[in-house]
Design an enzyme around this catalytic site. Structure first.
Site, PDB file in Angstrom:
ATOM      1  N   TYR A  44      11.023  -1.550 -16.752  1.00 34.16           N
ATOM      2  CA  TYR A  44      10.668  -0.459 -17.650  1.00 34.16           C
ATOM      3  C   TYR A  44       9.742   0.523 -16.966  1.00 34.16           C
ATOM      4  O   TYR A  44       9.171   0.237 -15.902  1.00 34.16           O
ATOM      5  CB  TYR A  44      10.036  -0.998 -18.937  1.00 34.16           C
ATOM      6  CG  TYR A  44       8.600  -1.465 -18.798  1.00 34.16           C
ATOM      7  CD1 TYR A  44       7.552  -0.678 -19.270  1.00 34.16           C
ATOM      8  CD2 TYR A  44       8.292  -2.693 -18.221  1.00 34.16           C
ATOM      9  CE1 TYR A  44       6.237  -1.099 -19.159  1.00 34.16           C
ATOM     10  CE2 TYR A  44       6.980  -3.126 -18.116  1.00 34.16           C
ATOM     11  CZ  TYR A  44       5.956  -2.322 -18.582  1.00 34.16           C
ATOM     12  OH  TYR A  44       4.646  -2.748 -18.468  1.00 34.16           O
ATOM     13  N   LYS A  50       7.962  -3.535 -11.964  1.00 33.19           N
ATOM     14  CA  LYS A  50       7.542  -3.312 -13.352  1.00 33.19           C
ATOM     15  C   LYS A  50       8.577  -3.925 -14.298  1.00 33.19           C
ATOM     16  O   LYS A  50       9.422  -3.227 -14.871  1.00 33.19           O
ATOM     17  CB  LYS A  50       7.345  -1.823 -13.623  1.00 33.19           C
ATOM     18  CG  LYS A  50       6.497  -1.516 -14.855  1.00 33.19           C
ATOM     19  CD  LYS A  50       6.153  -0.041 -14.898  1.00 33.19           C
ATOM     20  CE  LYS A  50       5.395   0.340 -16.161  1.00 33.19           C
ATOM     21  NZ  LYS A  50       4.032  -0.211 -16.204  1.00 33.19           N
ATOM     22  N   GLU A  55      -6.093  -6.679 -11.471  1.00 27.65           N
ATOM     23  CA  GLU A  55      -6.037  -5.469 -12.286  1.00 27.65           C
ATOM     24  C   GLU A  55      -6.388  -5.848 -13.714  1.00 27.65           C
ATOM     25  O   GLU A  55      -6.794  -6.975 -13.976  1.00 27.65           O
ATOM     26  CB  GLU A  55      -4.663  -4.803 -12.194  1.00 27.65           C
ATOM     27  CG  GLU A  55      -3.494  -5.725 -12.389  1.00 27.65           C
ATOM     28  CD  GLU A  55      -2.167  -5.109 -11.940  1.00 27.65           C
ATOM     29  OE1 GLU A  55      -2.079  -3.871 -11.831  1.00 27.65           O
ATOM     30  OE2 GLU A  55      -1.221  -5.871 -11.706  1.00 27.65           O
ATOM     31  N   LEU A  66       0.442  -3.784  -9.713  1.00 31.12           N
ATOM     32  CA  LEU A  66       1.401  -2.707  -9.934  1.00 31.12           C
ATOM     33  C   LEU A  66       0.924  -1.470  -9.182  1.00 31.12           C
ATOM     34  O   LEU A  66      -0.262  -1.158  -9.163  1.00 31.12           O
ATOM     35  CB  LEU A  66       1.503  -2.392 -11.428  1.00 31.12           C
ATOM     36  CG  LEU A  66       2.510  -1.300 -11.784  1.00 31.12           C
ATOM     37  CD1 LEU A  66       3.938  -1.779 -11.548  1.00 31.12           C
ATOM     38  CD2 LEU A  66       2.331  -0.853 -13.231  1.00 31.12           C
TER      39      LEU A  66
END
Length: 290
Positions: A33, A149, A181, A206
Protein backbone atom coordinates in the site's frame (compact mmCIF):
# COMPACT_ATOMS: atom_id res chain seq x y z
CA UNK A 1 -21.81 11.51 2.79
CA UNK A 2 -20.84 8.38 0.86
CA UNK A 3 -17.35 8.24 -0.55
CA UNK A 4 -16.54 7.13 -4.04
CA UNK A 5 -13.80 4.51 -4.09
CA UNK A 6 -11.83 3.00 -6.95
CA UNK A 7 -11.75 -0.77 -7.31
CA UNK A 8 -10.42 -2.76 -10.26
CA UNK A 9 -11.22 -0.27 -12.98
CA UNK A 10 -14.43 1.20 -11.57
CA UNK A 11 -15.38 4.21 -9.46
CA UNK A 12 -18.15 3.03 -7.14
CA UNK A 13 -19.87 4.02 -3.89
CA UNK A 14 -17.93 2.64 -0.93
CA UNK A 15 -20.79 0.34 0.13
CA UNK A 16 -20.80 -1.23 -3.33
CA UNK A 17 -17.07 -2.05 -3.41
CA UNK A 18 -16.60 -5.80 -2.96
CA UNK A 19 -13.48 -7.96 -2.81
CA UNK A 20 -13.46 -11.78 -2.88
CA UNK A 21 -12.95 -13.68 0.38
CA UNK A 22 -10.25 -15.56 -1.55
CA UNK A 23 -8.26 -12.42 -2.26
CA UNK A 24 -4.66 -12.97 -1.16
CA UNK A 25 -4.58 -9.58 0.52
CA UNK A 26 -7.34 -10.79 2.84
CA UNK A 27 -6.01 -14.32 3.39
CA UNK A 28 -2.22 -13.78 3.46
CA UNK A 29 -1.63 -10.01 3.74
CA UNK A 30 -0.10 -10.52 0.29
CA UNK A 31 -0.43 -6.87 -0.65
CA UNK A 32 1.32 -3.52 -0.56
CA UNK A 33 0.00 0.00 0.00
CA UNK A 34 0.84 3.68 -0.20
CA UNK A 35 -0.65 6.80 1.36
CA UNK A 36 -0.18 10.13 -0.42
CA UNK A 37 -1.05 13.42 1.25
CA UNK A 38 -3.49 15.81 -0.42
CA UNK A 39 -3.34 19.57 0.14
CA UNK A 40 -5.48 22.09 -1.69
CA UNK A 41 -6.92 19.22 -3.69
CA UNK A 42 -3.51 18.24 -5.05
CA UNK A 43 -1.21 15.30 -4.36
CA UNK A 44 1.98 16.03 -2.41
CA UNK A 45 5.28 14.31 -3.30
CA UNK A 46 3.30 11.68 -5.17
CA UNK A 47 6.04 10.72 -7.64
CA UNK A 48 8.19 9.52 -4.74
CA UNK A 49 5.28 7.54 -3.28
CA UNK A 50 4.61 5.84 -6.61
CA UNK A 51 8.30 5.06 -7.05
CA UNK A 52 8.29 3.39 -3.63
CA UNK A 53 5.13 1.50 -4.61
CA UNK A 54 6.94 0.13 -7.66
CA UNK A 55 9.90 -0.92 -5.49
CA UNK A 56 7.59 -2.67 -3.03
CA UNK A 57 5.85 -4.55 -5.84
CA UNK A 58 9.15 -5.50 -7.43
CA UNK A 59 10.50 -6.80 -4.11
CA UNK A 60 7.50 -9.14 -3.79
CA UNK A 61 7.27 -10.06 -7.48
CA UNK A 62 3.83 -8.44 -7.43
CA UNK A 63 2.53 -7.10 -10.74
CA UNK A 64 1.47 -3.46 -10.99
CA UNK A 65 -2.08 -3.18 -12.35
CA UNK A 66 -1.13 -0.36 -14.75
CA UNK A 67 1.59 2.20 -15.42
CA UNK A 68 2.50 4.63 -12.63
CA UNK A 69 1.36 7.59 -14.73
CA UNK A 70 -2.05 6.00 -15.15
CA UNK A 71 -2.28 5.42 -11.40
CA UNK A 72 -1.75 9.14 -10.80
CA UNK A 73 -4.50 9.98 -13.28
CA UNK A 74 -6.85 7.69 -11.34
CA UNK A 75 -5.77 9.23 -8.01
CA UNK A 76 -6.56 12.71 -9.27
CA UNK A 77 -9.95 11.64 -10.57
CA UNK A 78 -10.71 10.07 -7.18
CA UNK A 79 -9.77 13.33 -5.44
CA UNK A 80 -12.14 15.20 -7.74
CA UNK A 81 -14.95 12.64 -7.32
CA UNK A 82 -14.79 13.12 -3.53
CA UNK A 83 -14.11 16.87 -3.61
CA UNK A 84 -11.15 16.26 -1.29
CA UNK A 85 -9.34 19.42 -0.23
CA UNK A 86 -7.08 18.11 2.53
CA UNK A 87 -6.33 14.56 3.61
CA UNK A 88 -4.95 11.50 1.86
CA UNK A 89 -5.39 8.96 -0.89
CA UNK A 90 -4.92 5.36 0.25
CA UNK A 91 -3.81 2.89 -2.44
CA UNK A 92 -3.56 -0.90 -2.11
CA UNK A 93 -2.51 -3.62 -4.53
CA UNK A 94 -2.88 -7.31 -3.67
CA UNK A 95 -1.80 -10.33 -5.69
CA UNK A 96 -5.47 -10.95 -6.42
CA UNK A 97 -8.05 -13.70 -6.15
CA UNK A 98 -6.62 -17.14 -6.91
CA UNK A 99 -10.00 -18.88 -6.46
CA UNK A 100 -9.12 -20.77 -3.28
CA UNK A 101 -6.72 -20.60 -0.36
CA UNK A 102 -3.28 -21.76 -1.50
CA UNK A 103 0.17 -20.67 -0.31
CA UNK A 104 1.60 -20.93 -3.82
CA UNK A 105 1.50 -17.79 -5.94
CA UNK A 106 -1.25 -17.88 -8.56
CA UNK A 107 -0.42 -17.99 -12.25
CA UNK A 108 -0.04 -15.02 -14.59
CA UNK A 109 -3.73 -15.19 -15.50
CA UNK A 110 -4.73 -13.82 -12.06
CA UNK A 111 -5.02 -10.01 -12.05
CA UNK A 112 -3.98 -7.90 -9.07
CA UNK A 113 -6.69 -6.36 -6.92
CA UNK A 114 -6.32 -2.58 -7.08
CA UNK A 115 -8.13 -0.45 -4.48
CA UNK A 116 -8.02 3.27 -3.70
CA UNK A 117 -10.02 5.53 -1.38
CA UNK A 118 -9.75 9.02 0.06
CA UNK A 119 -9.66 10.12 3.69
CA UNK A 120 -10.46 13.70 4.68
CA UNK A 121 -8.36 14.86 7.64
CA UNK A 122 -6.55 17.99 8.81
CA UNK A 123 -2.86 17.96 7.95
CA UNK A 124 -1.66 21.51 8.57
CA UNK A 125 -3.82 22.42 11.56
CA UNK A 126 -4.06 19.04 13.29
CA UNK A 127 -4.22 19.65 17.08
CA UNK A 128 -1.43 17.14 17.80
CA UNK A 129 0.97 19.13 15.66
CA UNK A 130 0.73 21.78 18.37
CA UNK A 131 0.09 19.87 21.60
CA UNK A 132 2.42 16.99 20.74
CA UNK A 133 2.00 13.31 21.56
CA UNK A 134 2.95 11.04 24.44
CA UNK A 135 4.86 7.89 23.55
CA UNK A 136 5.95 4.64 25.15
CA UNK A 137 8.57 2.16 23.97
CA UNK A 138 7.77 -1.41 22.92
CA UNK A 139 9.76 -4.26 21.41
CA UNK A 140 9.85 -4.24 17.63
CA UNK A 141 8.40 -7.64 16.64
CA UNK A 142 7.89 -6.92 12.92
CA UNK A 143 9.36 -8.95 10.09
CA UNK A 144 12.79 -8.20 8.65
CA UNK A 145 11.76 -6.39 5.44
CA UNK A 146 10.30 -3.20 6.85
CA UNK A 147 11.45 -1.30 3.77
CA UNK A 148 8.61 -2.99 1.86
CA UNK A 149 5.31 -1.23 2.58
CA UNK A 150 3.07 -4.27 3.06
CA UNK A 151 -0.38 -4.47 4.61
CA UNK A 152 0.90 -6.88 7.28
CA UNK A 153 0.35 -4.31 10.03
CA UNK A 154 -0.72 -6.39 13.02
CA UNK A 155 2.47 -5.64 14.97
CA UNK A 156 2.05 -1.84 14.60
CA UNK A 157 -1.61 -2.20 15.61
CA UNK A 158 -0.56 -4.08 18.75
CA UNK A 159 2.03 -1.39 19.49
CA UNK A 160 -0.56 1.38 19.19
CA UNK A 161 -3.01 -0.55 21.38
CA UNK A 162 -0.30 -1.05 24.02
CA UNK A 163 0.36 2.70 23.93
CA UNK A 164 -3.32 3.54 24.37
CA UNK A 165 -3.61 1.16 27.32
CA UNK A 166 -0.64 2.91 28.95
CA UNK A 167 -1.99 6.46 28.64
CA UNK A 168 0.02 7.29 25.53
CA UNK A 169 -0.74 8.16 21.92
CA UNK A 170 1.79 6.02 20.09
CA UNK A 171 4.82 3.79 20.48
CA UNK A 172 8.50 3.91 19.59
CA UNK A 173 9.76 0.50 18.48
CA UNK A 174 12.97 -0.84 20.00
CA UNK A 175 15.24 -3.58 18.66
CA UNK A 176 18.50 -4.55 20.37
CA UNK A 177 18.33 -1.36 22.42
CA UNK A 178 18.00 0.87 19.34
CA UNK A 179 14.97 2.80 18.14
CA UNK A 180 13.91 1.61 14.70
CA UNK A 181 10.91 3.89 14.10
CA UNK A 182 7.47 4.63 15.48
CA UNK A 183 4.51 2.32 14.86
CA UNK A 184 3.54 4.07 11.62
CA UNK A 185 6.10 6.84 11.13
CA UNK A 186 9.81 7.59 11.16
CA UNK A 187 11.41 8.71 14.42
CA UNK A 188 13.80 11.63 15.03
CA UNK A 189 15.63 13.13 17.98
CA UNK A 190 17.40 16.44 18.49
CA UNK A 191 20.50 16.17 20.68
CA UNK A 192 21.87 18.69 23.17
CA UNK A 193 23.84 20.42 20.40
CA UNK A 194 20.74 20.90 18.25
CA UNK A 195 21.64 18.19 15.72
CA UNK A 196 18.81 16.32 14.02
CA UNK A 197 19.31 12.55 14.23
CA UNK A 198 17.35 9.86 12.42
CA UNK A 199 18.10 6.22 11.66
CA UNK A 200 19.78 5.52 8.28
CA UNK A 201 17.96 3.66 5.53
CA UNK A 202 18.10 -0.14 5.61
CA UNK A 203 15.72 -3.08 5.70
CA UNK A 204 15.07 -2.20 9.37
CA UNK A 205 12.88 0.84 8.63
CA UNK A 206 10.47 2.13 6.02
CA UNK A 207 12.14 4.51 3.60
CA UNK A 208 9.88 7.43 4.49
CA UNK A 209 9.04 9.93 1.75
CA UNK A 210 8.49 12.71 4.30
CA UNK A 211 11.71 11.68 6.03
CA UNK A 212 13.66 12.17 2.80
CA UNK A 213 12.00 15.53 2.14
CA UNK A 214 12.91 16.70 5.65
CA UNK A 215 16.55 15.74 5.18
CA UNK A 216 16.65 17.74 1.93
CA UNK A 217 15.06 20.73 3.63
CA UNK A 218 17.51 20.47 6.53
CA UNK A 219 20.38 20.52 4.05
CA UNK A 220 18.93 23.51 2.19
CA UNK A 221 18.46 25.43 5.45
CA UNK A 222 21.87 24.60 6.92
CA UNK A 223 20.44 22.53 9.76
CA UNK A 224 22.84 19.97 11.19
CA UNK A 225 21.72 16.36 10.87
CA UNK A 226 23.08 12.85 11.19
CA UNK A 227 21.74 9.57 9.86
CA UNK A 228 22.73 7.04 12.51
CA UNK A 229 21.16 4.59 14.95
CA UNK A 230 20.22 5.96 18.37
CA UNK A 231 19.33 4.23 21.60
CA UNK A 232 16.22 4.36 23.74
CA UNK A 233 18.32 6.05 26.42
CA UNK A 234 19.40 8.74 23.95
CA UNK A 235 15.78 9.33 23.02
CA UNK A 236 14.67 9.62 26.63
CA UNK A 237 17.40 12.20 27.29
CA UNK A 238 17.08 14.06 23.98
CA UNK A 239 16.34 17.77 23.79
CA UNK A 240 13.49 17.02 21.36
CA UNK A 241 11.77 14.04 19.71
CA UNK A 242 9.40 14.10 16.77
CA UNK A 243 7.85 11.73 14.26
CA UNK A 244 7.30 12.22 10.54
CA UNK A 245 4.96 10.68 7.97
CA UNK A 246 2.88 11.60 4.94
CA UNK A 247 -0.22 12.47 6.98
CA UNK A 248 1.35 13.85 10.16
CA UNK A 249 4.11 15.84 8.44
CA UNK A 250 5.83 16.43 11.81
CA UNK A 251 4.35 15.82 15.24
CA UNK A 252 6.35 16.67 18.38
CA UNK A 253 6.76 14.09 21.14
CA UNK A 254 6.32 15.63 24.59
CA UNK A 255 6.94 12.56 26.76
CA UNK A 256 8.44 9.09 26.45
CA UNK A 257 7.70 6.35 28.99
CA UNK A 258 6.27 8.98 31.32
CA UNK A 259 9.37 11.21 31.20
CA UNK A 260 8.96 14.73 29.81
CA UNK A 261 11.03 15.51 26.75
CA UNK A 262 12.55 18.97 27.16
CA UNK A 263 9.95 21.16 28.83
CA UNK A 264 7.09 18.91 27.72
CA UNK A 265 6.19 21.11 24.76
CA UNK A 266 7.04 21.19 21.07
CA UNK A 267 10.72 22.02 20.74
CA UNK A 268 12.27 24.90 18.82
CA UNK A 269 13.90 22.72 16.15
CA UNK A 270 10.76 20.61 15.70
CA UNK A 271 8.66 23.74 15.25
CA UNK A 272 11.12 25.29 12.83
CA UNK A 273 11.38 22.19 10.66
CA UNK A 274 7.61 21.75 10.58
CA UNK A 275 7.19 25.38 9.55
CA UNK A 276 9.70 24.91 6.72
CA UNK A 277 8.04 21.69 5.58
CA UNK A 278 4.51 23.11 5.65
CA UNK A 279 5.64 26.15 3.63
CA UNK A 280 7.17 23.83 1.04
CA UNK A 281 4.06 21.62 0.94
CA UNK A 282 1.70 24.57 0.52
CA UNK A 283 3.82 26.05 -2.26
CA UNK A 284 4.13 22.66 -4.00
CA UNK A 285 0.34 22.23 -4.04
CA UNK A 286 -0.36 25.78 -5.18
CA UNK A 287 -2.42 26.89 -2.21
CA UNK A 288 -2.46 28.86 1.00
CA UNK A 289 -3.00 26.00 3.44
CA UNK A 290 -6.04 25.34 5.61
Amino acid sequence: MTRTVYLNGEFVAEQDAKVSVFDRGFLFADAVYEVSAVLNGRLLDNAAHLARLARSCQSLDLRLPCALGDIEILQNRLIAENNLHEGAVYLQISRGNSGDRDFDFPGENVSPTFLMFTQARPLIDHPKSKTGIRMVSVDDIRWQRRDIKTVGLLAPCLAKEYAHKHDADDALLVENGLITEASSSNAWIVDADGTLITRPLSTHILHGITRQALLELAKQNDLRFEERPFTLEEAQNAREIFISSATTFIWPVVSLNGKLIGDGKSGVMTGKLREIYVAMAVEATGGVGS
